[in-house]
Design an enzyme around this catalytic site. Sequence first.
Site, PDB file in Angstrom:
ATOM      1  N   THR A 101      39.210  35.773   6.436  1.00 56.52           N
ATOM      2  CA  THR A 101      40.300  35.656   5.467  1.00 56.52           C
ATOM      3  C   THR A 101      41.268  36.838   5.558  1.00 56.52           C
ATOM      4  O   THR A 101      42.488  36.674   5.452  1.00 56.52           O
ATOM      5  CB  THR A 101      39.737  35.552   4.032  1.00 56.52           C
ATOM      6  N   SER A 140      43.759  26.699   5.729  1.00 54.21           N
ATOM      7  CA  SER A 140      42.718  27.565   5.190  1.00 54.21           C
ATOM      8  C   SER A 140      42.332  28.529   6.300  1.00 54.21           C
ATOM      9  O   SER A 140      42.533  28.241   7.489  1.00 54.21           O
ATOM     10  CB  SER A 140      41.498  26.732   4.770  1.00 54.21           C
ATOM     11  N   THR A 141      41.780  29.664   5.912  1.00 53.57           N
ATOM     12  CA  THR A 141      41.180  30.530   6.933  1.00 53.57           C
ATOM     13  C   THR A 141      40.181  29.739   7.769  1.00 53.57           C
ATOM     14  O   THR A 141      40.038  29.960   8.978  1.00 53.57           O
ATOM     15  CB  THR A 141      40.475  31.726   6.271  1.00 53.57           C
ATOM     16  N   ASN A 142      39.528  28.772   7.119  1.00 56.02           N
ATOM     17  CA  ASN A 142      38.412  28.084   7.752  1.00 56.02           C
ATOM     18  C   ASN A 142      38.822  27.106   8.840  1.00 56.02           C
ATOM     19  O   ASN A 142      37.960  26.623   9.581  1.00 56.02           O
ATOM     20  CB  ASN A 142      37.584  27.362   6.685  1.00 56.02           C
ATOM     21  N   THR A 187      12.659  40.499  50.744  1.00 58.25           N
ATOM     22  CA  THR A 187      12.172  39.844  49.535  1.00 58.25           C
ATOM     23  C   THR A 187      11.258  40.823  48.819  1.00 58.25           C
ATOM     24  O   THR A 187      10.383  41.438  49.435  1.00 58.25           O
ATOM     25  CB  THR A 187      11.407  38.550  49.863  1.00 58.25           C
ATOM     26  N   SER A 318      29.037  64.664  42.387  1.00 56.28           N
ATOM     27  CA  SER A 318      28.154  65.655  41.775  1.00 56.28           C
ATOM     28  C   SER A 318      28.931  66.924  41.483  1.00 56.28           C
ATOM     29  O   SER A 318      29.843  67.305  42.228  1.00 56.28           O
ATOM     30  CB  SER A 318      26.983  65.975  42.702  1.00 56.28           C
ATOM     31  N   SER A 319      28.546  67.585  40.396  1.00 52.01           N
ATOM     32  CA  SER A 319      29.144  68.878  40.059  1.00 52.01           C
ATOM     33  C   SER A 319      28.414  70.029  40.745  1.00 52.01           C
ATOM     34  O   SER A 319      28.867  71.168  40.688  1.00 52.01           O
ATOM     35  CB  SER A 319      29.113  69.081  38.540  1.00 52.01           C
ATOM     36  N   LYS A 324      28.474  64.912  47.944  1.00 52.04           N
ATOM     37  CA  LYS A 324      27.777  63.731  47.431  1.00 52.04           C
ATOM     38  C   LYS A 324      28.789  62.755  46.828  1.00 52.04           C
ATOM     39  O   LYS A 324      29.657  63.135  46.050  1.00 52.04           O
ATOM     40  CB  LYS A 324      26.749  64.121  46.377  1.00 52.04           C
TER      41      LYS A 324
END
Length: 466
Positions: A101, A140-142, A187, A318-319, A324
Amino acid sequence: MATRKEHDFIGELEIDDSVYYGVQTFRAVENFQMTGRRLRDYPFFVKAFAQVKKAAALSNKEVGVLDPNIADYIAKACDKIIAGEYADQFVVDMIQGGAGTSTNMNLNEVISNIALELMGHKKGEYQFLHPNDHTNLGQSTNDTYPSSIKVAAYAKLSDLLKSMELLRDELLKKSDEFKDIIKMGRTELEDAVPTTLGNTFNAFASYIKSDIEKITYARETMSYLNLGATAIGTGINCHPNYKNVVDKKLSEITGVNFKQAPDFIAATQDTADFVFVSGALKTAAVRLSKIANDLRLMNSGPRCGLGEINLPQMQPGSSIMPGKVNPVICEVVGEACYEVIGNDTTIMLCSERGEFELNAFEPGIGYALFNSITILENAMKTLALKAVKNLTANKEACLKSVLGSVGIVTAFNPHLGYEKSASIAKEALATGKPVGEICLERGYLTKEQIDKILEPKNMLNPSMVR
Protein backbone atom coordinates in the site's frame (compact mmCIF):
# COMPACT_ATOMS: atom_id res chain seq x y z
CA MET A 1 11.48 25.84 4.54
CA ALA A 2 8.06 26.15 2.95
CA THR A 3 5.57 23.50 3.99
CA ARG A 4 2.06 22.42 3.18
CA LYS A 5 -0.48 20.70 5.37
CA GLU A 6 -1.75 17.28 4.35
CA HIS A 7 -3.99 14.91 6.23
CA ASP A 8 -5.25 11.36 6.28
CA PHE A 9 -7.77 9.79 8.64
CA ILE A 10 -5.02 9.38 11.27
CA GLY A 11 -4.26 13.09 11.40
CA GLU A 12 -2.58 16.11 9.84
CA LEU A 13 1.11 16.61 9.04
CA GLU A 14 3.33 19.41 7.78
CA ILE A 15 5.01 18.26 4.54
CA ASP A 16 8.04 19.92 2.95
CA ASP A 17 6.49 21.69 -0.02
CA SER A 18 9.44 20.84 -2.27
CA VAL A 19 8.54 17.14 -2.31
CA TYR A 20 5.87 15.59 -4.51
CA TYR A 21 4.91 12.74 -2.21
CA GLY A 22 2.35 13.26 0.53
CA VAL A 23 1.25 12.26 3.99
CA GLN A 24 0.89 8.51 3.45
CA THR A 25 4.34 8.25 1.90
CA PHE A 26 5.74 10.33 4.77
CA ARG A 27 4.29 7.92 7.33
CA ALA A 28 5.69 4.94 5.44
CA VAL A 29 9.19 6.43 5.42
CA GLU A 30 8.99 6.82 9.20
CA ASN A 31 7.52 3.36 9.78
CA PHE A 32 9.56 1.19 7.42
CA GLN A 33 13.33 1.41 7.62
CA MET A 34 14.34 -2.14 6.82
CA THR A 35 16.70 -2.53 3.88
CA GLY A 36 18.05 0.91 3.09
CA ARG A 37 16.90 0.19 -0.46
CA ARG A 38 14.16 2.53 -1.59
CA LEU A 39 11.72 2.38 -4.44
CA ARG A 40 13.88 4.86 -6.37
CA ASP A 41 16.71 2.30 -6.36
CA TYR A 42 14.53 0.12 -8.62
CA PRO A 43 13.72 2.51 -11.49
CA PHE A 44 12.33 -0.29 -13.66
CA PHE A 45 9.72 -0.96 -10.95
CA VAL A 46 8.80 2.74 -10.71
CA LYS A 47 8.46 2.81 -14.49
CA ALA A 48 6.27 -0.30 -14.51
CA PHE A 49 4.01 1.11 -11.79
CA ALA A 50 3.66 4.39 -13.70
CA GLN A 51 2.74 2.42 -16.83
CA VAL A 52 0.02 0.63 -14.86
CA LYS A 53 -1.29 3.95 -13.48
CA LYS A 54 -1.36 5.49 -16.94
CA ALA A 55 -3.25 2.49 -18.32
CA ALA A 56 -5.72 2.78 -15.44
CA ALA A 57 -6.37 6.49 -16.05
CA LEU A 58 -6.90 6.04 -19.77
CA SER A 59 -9.16 3.03 -19.16
CA ASN A 60 -11.29 4.92 -16.65
CA LYS A 61 -11.54 7.73 -19.18
CA GLU A 62 -12.67 5.31 -21.89
CA VAL A 63 -15.35 3.65 -19.76
CA GLY A 64 -16.63 7.07 -18.74
CA VAL A 65 -15.95 7.23 -15.01
CA LEU A 66 -13.04 9.70 -15.00
CA ASP A 67 -13.12 13.25 -16.30
CA PRO A 68 -11.14 13.20 -19.58
CA ASN A 69 -9.16 16.30 -18.62
CA ILE A 70 -8.10 14.80 -15.29
CA ALA A 71 -7.29 11.47 -16.96
CA ASP A 72 -5.09 13.18 -19.53
CA TYR A 73 -3.15 15.07 -16.87
CA ILE A 74 -2.63 11.87 -14.88
CA ALA A 75 -1.34 10.23 -18.07
CA LYS A 76 1.02 13.17 -18.72
CA ALA A 77 2.36 12.93 -15.17
CA CYS A 78 2.90 9.19 -15.65
CA ASP A 79 4.79 9.85 -18.90
CA LYS A 80 7.24 12.05 -17.03
CA ILE A 81 7.86 9.33 -14.46
CA ILE A 82 8.18 6.69 -17.20
CA ALA A 83 10.82 8.91 -18.80
CA GLY A 84 12.82 8.86 -15.56
CA GLU A 85 11.85 12.23 -14.12
CA TYR A 86 11.08 12.72 -10.42
CA ALA A 87 13.01 9.56 -9.55
CA ASP A 88 14.10 10.98 -6.19
CA GLN A 89 10.47 11.22 -5.05
CA PHE A 90 10.03 7.46 -4.68
CA VAL A 91 11.30 7.07 -1.16
CA VAL A 92 9.53 4.18 0.57
CA ASP A 93 11.55 1.15 1.64
CA MET A 94 11.14 -1.86 -0.64
CA ILE A 95 10.29 -4.03 2.38
CA GLN A 96 7.12 -2.75 4.05
CA GLY A 97 3.98 -3.87 5.80
CA GLY A 98 0.60 -3.45 4.17
CA ALA A 99 1.03 -5.62 1.06
CA GLY A 100 2.52 -2.72 -0.92
CA THR A 101 0.00 0.00 0.00
CA SER A 102 2.82 2.45 0.80
CA THR A 103 4.36 1.94 -2.63
CA ASN A 104 0.98 2.37 -4.31
CA MET A 105 0.34 5.58 -2.38
CA ASN A 106 3.84 6.88 -3.10
CA LEU A 107 2.96 6.57 -6.80
CA ASN A 108 -0.53 7.99 -6.34
CA GLU A 109 0.70 11.05 -4.43
CA VAL A 110 3.61 11.86 -6.72
CA ILE A 111 1.53 11.41 -9.88
CA SER A 112 -1.24 13.57 -8.45
CA ASN A 113 1.05 16.44 -7.44
CA ILE A 114 2.87 16.41 -10.78
CA ALA A 115 -0.52 16.49 -12.52
CA LEU A 116 -1.73 19.32 -10.28
CA GLU A 117 1.26 21.46 -11.22
CA LEU A 118 0.71 20.68 -14.90
CA MET A 119 -2.89 21.87 -14.44
CA GLY A 120 -1.70 25.13 -12.87
CA HIS A 121 -2.49 24.22 -9.27
CA LYS A 122 -0.30 23.85 -6.21
CA LYS A 123 0.89 20.59 -4.75
CA GLY A 124 -1.60 19.29 -2.21
CA GLU A 125 -4.65 20.97 -3.75
CA TYR A 126 -6.34 17.61 -3.95
CA GLN A 127 -9.81 19.08 -4.37
CA PHE A 128 -8.88 19.37 -8.05
CA LEU A 129 -7.17 15.98 -8.47
CA HIS A 130 -7.04 13.49 -5.61
CA PRO A 131 -4.54 10.61 -5.12
CA ASN A 132 -7.28 8.19 -4.09
CA ASP A 133 -10.39 9.45 -5.84
CA HIS A 134 -8.76 10.03 -9.23
CA THR A 135 -5.26 8.53 -9.58
CA ASN A 136 -6.32 5.36 -7.75
CA LEU A 137 -9.83 5.25 -9.24
CA GLY A 138 -11.09 1.71 -9.84
CA GLN A 139 -7.93 0.29 -8.31
CA SER A 140 -6.56 -1.27 -5.17
CA THR A 141 -3.04 -1.95 -4.02
CA ASN A 142 -4.09 -5.57 -4.29
CA ASP A 143 -4.35 -5.48 -8.07
CA THR A 144 -1.97 -2.66 -9.05
CA TYR A 145 0.95 -3.75 -6.86
CA PRO A 146 1.28 -7.40 -7.98
CA SER A 147 0.53 -6.37 -11.56
CA SER A 148 3.31 -3.77 -11.44
CA ILE A 149 5.72 -6.38 -10.07
CA LYS A 150 4.83 -8.58 -13.03
CA VAL A 151 5.24 -5.77 -15.57
CA ALA A 152 8.64 -4.91 -14.09
CA ALA A 153 9.69 -8.55 -13.84
CA TYR A 154 8.74 -9.21 -17.47
CA ALA A 155 10.95 -6.31 -18.60
CA LYS A 156 13.87 -7.34 -16.40
CA LEU A 157 13.60 -10.99 -17.42
CA SER A 158 13.92 -9.83 -21.02
CA ASP A 159 17.17 -8.07 -20.07
CA LEU A 160 18.35 -11.20 -18.28
CA LEU A 161 17.67 -13.33 -21.35
CA LYS A 162 19.90 -11.05 -23.43
CA SER A 163 22.75 -11.56 -20.97
CA MET A 164 22.18 -15.29 -21.04
CA GLU A 165 22.30 -15.32 -24.83
CA LEU A 166 25.58 -13.40 -24.66
CA LEU A 167 27.12 -16.01 -22.35
CA ARG A 168 25.77 -18.90 -24.43
CA ASP A 169 27.31 -17.42 -27.58
CA GLU A 170 30.69 -16.86 -25.95
CA LEU A 171 30.72 -20.44 -24.68
CA LEU A 172 29.83 -21.74 -28.14
CA LYS A 173 32.72 -19.77 -29.64
CA LYS A 174 35.12 -21.41 -27.20
CA SER A 175 33.55 -24.79 -27.92
CA ASP A 176 34.44 -24.39 -31.58
CA GLU A 177 37.87 -22.92 -30.85
CA PHE A 178 38.78 -25.82 -28.53
CA LYS A 179 37.11 -28.68 -30.41
CA ASP A 180 40.41 -30.44 -31.21
CA ILE A 181 42.06 -30.03 -27.79
CA ILE A 182 42.11 -33.36 -25.95
CA LYS A 183 41.78 -33.20 -22.16
CA MET A 184 41.14 -35.60 -19.33
CA GLY A 185 37.59 -35.98 -18.16
CA ARG A 186 37.06 -36.20 -14.42
CA THR A 187 34.34 -37.70 -12.26
CA GLU A 188 34.26 -36.99 -8.51
CA LEU A 189 37.51 -35.04 -9.02
CA GLU A 190 39.25 -38.26 -10.12
CA ASP A 191 40.61 -39.21 -13.55
CA ALA A 192 37.87 -40.62 -15.79
CA VAL A 193 38.21 -40.88 -19.57
CA PRO A 194 39.35 -38.40 -22.22
CA THR A 195 37.16 -35.75 -23.77
CA THR A 196 37.84 -32.47 -25.52
CA LEU A 197 37.93 -28.98 -24.13
CA GLY A 198 35.43 -28.16 -26.85
CA ASN A 199 33.02 -30.75 -25.44
CA THR A 200 33.34 -29.15 -22.01
CA PHE A 201 32.42 -25.68 -23.27
CA ASN A 202 29.66 -27.04 -25.47
CA ALA A 203 28.11 -28.66 -22.40
CA PHE A 204 28.28 -25.33 -20.58
CA ALA A 205 26.53 -23.66 -23.50
CA SER A 206 23.84 -26.34 -23.38
CA TYR A 207 23.15 -25.52 -19.73
CA ILE A 208 22.56 -21.89 -20.61
CA LYS A 209 20.46 -22.75 -23.66
CA SER A 210 18.23 -24.94 -21.50
CA ASP A 211 17.85 -22.18 -18.90
CA ILE A 212 16.99 -19.63 -21.59
CA GLU A 213 14.11 -21.88 -22.59
CA LYS A 214 12.95 -22.34 -18.99
CA ILE A 215 13.08 -18.65 -18.13
CA THR A 216 11.37 -17.67 -21.39
CA TYR A 217 8.56 -20.06 -20.49
CA ALA A 218 8.39 -18.82 -16.91
CA ARG A 219 8.36 -15.18 -18.07
CA GLU A 220 5.01 -15.80 -19.78
CA THR A 221 3.36 -16.25 -16.37
CA MET A 222 4.21 -12.59 -15.69
CA SER A 223 1.89 -11.51 -18.51
CA TYR A 224 -1.33 -12.57 -16.72
CA LEU A 225 -2.58 -9.71 -14.52
CA ASN A 226 -5.44 -9.13 -12.10
CA LEU A 227 -6.03 -5.46 -12.97
CA GLY A 228 -9.69 -4.77 -12.23
CA ALA A 229 -9.78 -7.25 -9.35
CA THR A 230 -9.46 -4.39 -6.79
CA ALA A 231 -9.53 -5.50 -3.15
CA ILE A 232 -10.01 -9.27 -3.22
CA GLY A 233 -10.82 -10.14 -6.83
CA THR A 234 -14.52 -9.24 -6.95
CA GLY A 235 -13.91 -5.91 -8.70
CA ILE A 236 -15.67 -3.80 -6.07
CA ASN A 237 -15.64 -0.03 -6.83
CA CYS A 238 -14.47 -0.69 -10.38
CA HIS A 239 -16.46 -0.13 -13.60
CA PRO A 240 -17.41 -3.57 -15.00
CA ASN A 241 -15.88 -2.81 -18.41
CA TYR A 242 -12.62 -1.51 -16.97
CA LYS A 243 -11.02 -4.97 -16.78
CA ASN A 244 -11.69 -5.51 -20.49
CA VAL A 245 -9.90 -2.28 -21.41
CA VAL A 246 -6.98 -1.88 -19.01
CA ASP A 247 -4.82 -4.78 -20.22
CA LYS A 248 -5.13 -3.55 -23.80
CA LYS A 249 -4.10 -0.04 -22.74
CA LEU A 250 -1.16 -1.42 -20.79
CA SER A 251 -0.11 -3.55 -23.76
CA GLU A 252 -0.12 -0.47 -25.98
CA ILE A 253 1.98 1.44 -23.45
CA THR A 254 4.55 -1.31 -22.83
CA GLY A 255 4.64 -3.22 -26.12
CA VAL A 256 4.03 -6.47 -24.21
CA ASN A 257 0.87 -8.55 -24.62
CA PHE A 258 -0.59 -8.45 -21.11
CA LYS A 259 -3.74 -10.46 -20.47
CA GLN A 260 -6.43 -11.02 -17.85
CA ALA A 261 -5.75 -13.70 -15.29
CA PRO A 262 -8.35 -16.47 -15.75
CA ASP A 263 -9.60 -16.16 -12.14
CA PHE A 264 -9.28 -12.75 -10.45
CA ILE A 265 -9.99 -14.04 -6.96
CA ALA A 266 -7.34 -16.73 -7.26
CA ALA A 267 -4.87 -14.33 -8.87
CA THR A 268 -5.30 -11.77 -6.08
CA GLN A 269 -4.42 -14.15 -3.28
CA ASP A 270 -2.03 -16.56 -5.00
CA THR A 271 1.61 -15.63 -5.70
CA ALA A 272 2.81 -18.97 -7.05
CA ASP A 273 3.69 -17.39 -10.41
CA PHE A 274 6.55 -15.61 -8.65
CA VAL A 275 7.65 -18.89 -7.06
CA PHE A 276 7.68 -20.48 -10.51
CA VAL A 277 9.84 -17.72 -11.98
CA SER A 278 12.16 -17.78 -8.98
CA GLY A 279 12.56 -21.54 -9.38
CA ALA A 280 13.74 -21.05 -12.96
CA LEU A 281 16.18 -18.38 -11.77
CA LYS A 282 17.49 -20.70 -9.05
CA THR A 283 18.07 -23.47 -11.59
CA ALA A 284 20.02 -21.05 -13.78
CA ALA A 285 22.02 -19.89 -10.77
CA VAL A 286 22.94 -23.46 -9.81
CA ARG A 287 24.18 -24.19 -13.32
CA LEU A 288 26.01 -20.87 -13.65
CA SER A 289 27.78 -21.47 -10.35
CA LYS A 290 28.87 -24.91 -11.59
CA ILE A 291 30.29 -23.38 -14.77
CA ALA A 292 32.15 -20.69 -12.82
CA ASN A 293 33.61 -23.23 -10.41
CA ASP A 294 34.71 -25.60 -13.18
CA LEU A 295 36.49 -22.72 -14.92
CA ARG A 296 38.12 -21.83 -11.62
CA LEU A 297 39.38 -25.40 -11.16
CA MET A 298 40.59 -25.76 -14.75
CA ASN A 299 42.49 -22.49 -14.32
CA SER A 300 44.09 -23.56 -11.02
CA GLY A 301 47.84 -23.17 -10.78
CA PRO A 302 49.49 -21.74 -12.73
CA ARG A 303 52.12 -24.42 -12.03
CA CYS A 304 50.79 -26.49 -9.15
CA GLY A 305 47.21 -26.95 -10.29
CA LEU A 306 45.44 -28.26 -13.39
CA GLY A 307 46.43 -25.33 -15.57
CA GLU A 308 44.24 -26.44 -18.49
CA ILE A 309 42.98 -22.93 -19.25
CA ASN A 310 44.13 -19.40 -18.56
CA LEU A 311 41.49 -17.01 -17.29
CA PRO A 312 42.11 -13.34 -18.05
CA GLN A 313 44.16 -11.63 -15.36
CA MET A 314 41.84 -9.02 -13.87
CA GLN A 315 43.68 -7.69 -10.78
CA PRO A 316 46.49 -8.53 -8.33
CA GLY A 317 45.44 -11.36 -6.07
CA SER A 318 47.34 -10.78 -2.88
CA SER A 319 48.59 -7.98 -0.65
CA ILE A 320 51.56 -10.12 0.41
CA MET A 321 52.32 -12.63 -2.36
CA PRO A 322 53.81 -10.91 -5.42
CA GLY A 323 52.55 -12.07 -8.79
CA LYS A 324 49.56 -13.96 -7.44
CA VAL A 325 46.40 -13.61 -9.53
CA ASN A 326 43.07 -14.95 -8.31
CA PRO A 327 40.07 -16.15 -10.38
CA VAL A 328 38.02 -13.26 -9.00
CA ILE A 329 35.38 -13.25 -11.74
CA CYS A 330 34.51 -16.90 -11.18
CA GLU A 331 34.43 -16.27 -7.44
CA VAL A 332 32.13 -13.26 -7.59
CA VAL A 333 29.79 -15.08 -9.96
CA GLY A 334 29.55 -17.95 -7.48
CA GLU A 335 28.69 -15.54 -4.66
CA ALA A 336 26.04 -13.89 -6.82
CA CYS A 337 24.49 -17.27 -7.56
CA TYR A 338 24.26 -18.09 -3.86
CA GLU A 339 22.35 -14.84 -3.34
CA VAL A 340 19.84 -15.89 -6.00
CA ILE A 341 19.47 -19.30 -4.39
CA GLY A 342 18.84 -17.66 -1.01
CA ASN A 343 16.30 -15.25 -2.50
CA ASP A 344 14.37 -18.24 -3.81
CA THR A 345 13.82 -19.39 -0.24
CA THR A 346 12.59 -15.91 0.71
CA ILE A 347 10.13 -15.87 -2.19
CA MET A 348 8.88 -19.34 -1.32
CA LEU A 349 8.29 -18.44 2.33
CA CYS A 350 6.62 -15.11 1.53
CA SER A 351 4.33 -16.84 -0.95
CA GLU A 352 3.44 -19.54 1.56
CA ARG A 353 2.43 -16.88 4.10
CA GLY A 354 -0.49 -15.67 1.99
CA GLU A 355 -3.68 -15.96 4.05
CA PHE A 356 -7.25 -16.03 2.76
CA GLU A 357 -7.98 -13.41 0.04
CA LEU A 358 -4.59 -11.61 -0.08
CA ASN A 359 -0.88 -12.21 0.31
CA ALA A 360 0.40 -9.45 2.61
CA PHE A 361 4.03 -10.40 2.02
CA GLU A 362 4.22 -9.37 -1.64
CA PRO A 363 6.78 -6.59 -0.94
CA GLY A 364 9.22 -9.28 0.22
CA ILE A 365 8.52 -11.25 -2.94
CA GLY A 366 9.05 -8.26 -5.22
CA TYR A 367 12.25 -7.19 -3.47
CA ALA A 368 13.82 -10.65 -3.59
CA LEU A 369 12.66 -11.33 -7.15
CA PHE A 370 14.00 -8.04 -8.53
CA ASN A 371 17.31 -8.61 -6.76
CA SER A 372 17.60 -12.13 -8.17
CA ILE A 373 16.89 -11.07 -11.74
CA THR A 374 19.31 -8.13 -11.55
CA ILE A 375 22.09 -10.11 -9.88
CA LEU A 376 21.76 -13.01 -12.30
CA GLU A 377 21.75 -10.66 -15.30
CA ASN A 378 24.96 -9.04 -14.06
CA ALA A 379 26.56 -12.39 -13.27
CA MET A 380 25.84 -13.81 -16.74
CA LYS A 381 27.22 -10.71 -18.43
CA THR A 382 30.27 -10.56 -16.15
CA LEU A 383 31.24 -14.18 -16.72
CA ALA A 384 30.76 -13.83 -20.47
CA LEU A 385 32.81 -10.66 -20.95
CA LYS A 386 35.38 -10.84 -18.16
CA ALA A 387 36.13 -14.56 -18.06
CA VAL A 388 34.97 -16.62 -21.06
CA LYS A 389 35.51 -14.16 -23.90
CA ASN A 390 39.29 -13.88 -23.54
CA LEU A 391 40.28 -17.11 -21.81
CA THR A 392 42.85 -19.31 -23.55
CA ALA A 393 43.67 -23.02 -23.50
CA ASN A 394 46.88 -24.79 -22.49
CA LYS A 395 46.83 -27.49 -25.15
CA GLU A 396 50.04 -29.16 -24.00
CA ALA A 397 48.94 -29.38 -20.38
CA CYS A 398 45.63 -30.89 -21.43
CA LEU A 399 47.32 -33.58 -23.55
CA LYS A 400 49.91 -34.33 -20.88
CA SER A 401 47.20 -35.03 -18.34
CA VAL A 402 45.58 -37.52 -20.71
CA LEU A 403 48.77 -39.40 -21.56
CA GLY A 404 49.89 -39.53 -17.94
CA SER A 405 46.57 -40.58 -16.50
CA VAL A 406 45.73 -43.97 -15.10
CA GLY A 407 42.16 -43.35 -16.17
CA ILE A 408 42.90 -44.20 -19.78
CA VAL A 409 43.18 -47.83 -18.73
CA THR A 410 39.40 -47.87 -19.24
CA ALA A 411 40.13 -48.07 -22.96
CA PHE A 412 41.64 -51.56 -22.40
CA ASN A 413 38.43 -52.97 -20.93
CA PRO A 414 36.95 -54.22 -24.23
CA HIS A 415 40.24 -55.96 -25.07
CA LEU A 416 41.48 -57.32 -21.74
CA GLY A 417 38.42 -57.34 -19.49
CA TYR A 418 37.84 -55.49 -16.26
CA GLU A 419 40.06 -57.63 -13.99
CA LYS A 420 43.24 -57.34 -16.08
CA SER A 421 42.62 -53.64 -16.68
CA ALA A 422 42.16 -53.06 -12.95
CA SER A 423 45.43 -54.85 -12.17
CA ILE A 424 47.23 -52.61 -14.69
CA ALA A 425 45.75 -49.55 -13.02
CA LYS A 426 46.84 -50.77 -9.59
CA GLU A 427 50.44 -51.30 -10.72
CA ALA A 428 50.48 -47.94 -12.51
CA LEU A 429 49.37 -46.18 -9.35
CA ALA A 430 51.96 -48.03 -7.26
CA THR A 431 54.91 -47.59 -9.62
CA GLY A 432 54.14 -44.47 -11.63
CA LYS A 433 54.63 -46.40 -14.87
CA PRO A 434 52.41 -45.56 -17.85
CA VAL A 435 49.58 -48.04 -18.33
CA GLY A 436 50.67 -48.81 -21.90
CA GLU A 437 54.14 -49.78 -20.73
CA ILE A 438 52.74 -52.18 -18.13
CA CYS A 439 50.41 -53.75 -20.67
CA LEU A 440 53.33 -54.29 -23.06
CA GLU A 441 55.56 -55.76 -20.32
CA ARG A 442 52.86 -58.26 -19.45
CA GLY A 443 52.49 -59.26 -23.09
CA TYR A 444 48.78 -58.57 -23.17
CA LEU A 445 48.96 -56.59 -26.44
CA THR A 446 51.47 -55.52 -29.06
CA LYS A 447 52.89 -51.99 -29.15
CA GLU A 448 50.93 -51.27 -32.31
CA GLN A 449 47.69 -52.38 -30.66
CA ILE A 450 48.42 -50.33 -27.55
CA ASP A 451 49.27 -47.21 -29.53
CA LYS A 452 46.07 -47.55 -31.53
CA ILE A 453 43.92 -48.06 -28.43
CA LEU A 454 45.53 -45.14 -26.58
CA GLU A 455 45.38 -42.76 -29.51
CA PRO A 456 43.41 -39.90 -27.93
CA LYS A 457 41.07 -39.49 -30.88
CA ASN A 458 40.26 -43.20 -30.81
CA MET A 459 39.38 -42.96 -27.12
CA LEU A 460 36.84 -40.28 -28.02
CA ASN A 461 35.17 -42.54 -30.56
CA PRO A 462 32.22 -44.49 -29.18
CA SER A 463 33.01 -47.52 -31.37
CA MET A 464 35.37 -50.12 -29.94
CA VAL A 465 38.84 -50.13 -31.49
CA ARG A 466 40.12 -53.55 -32.53
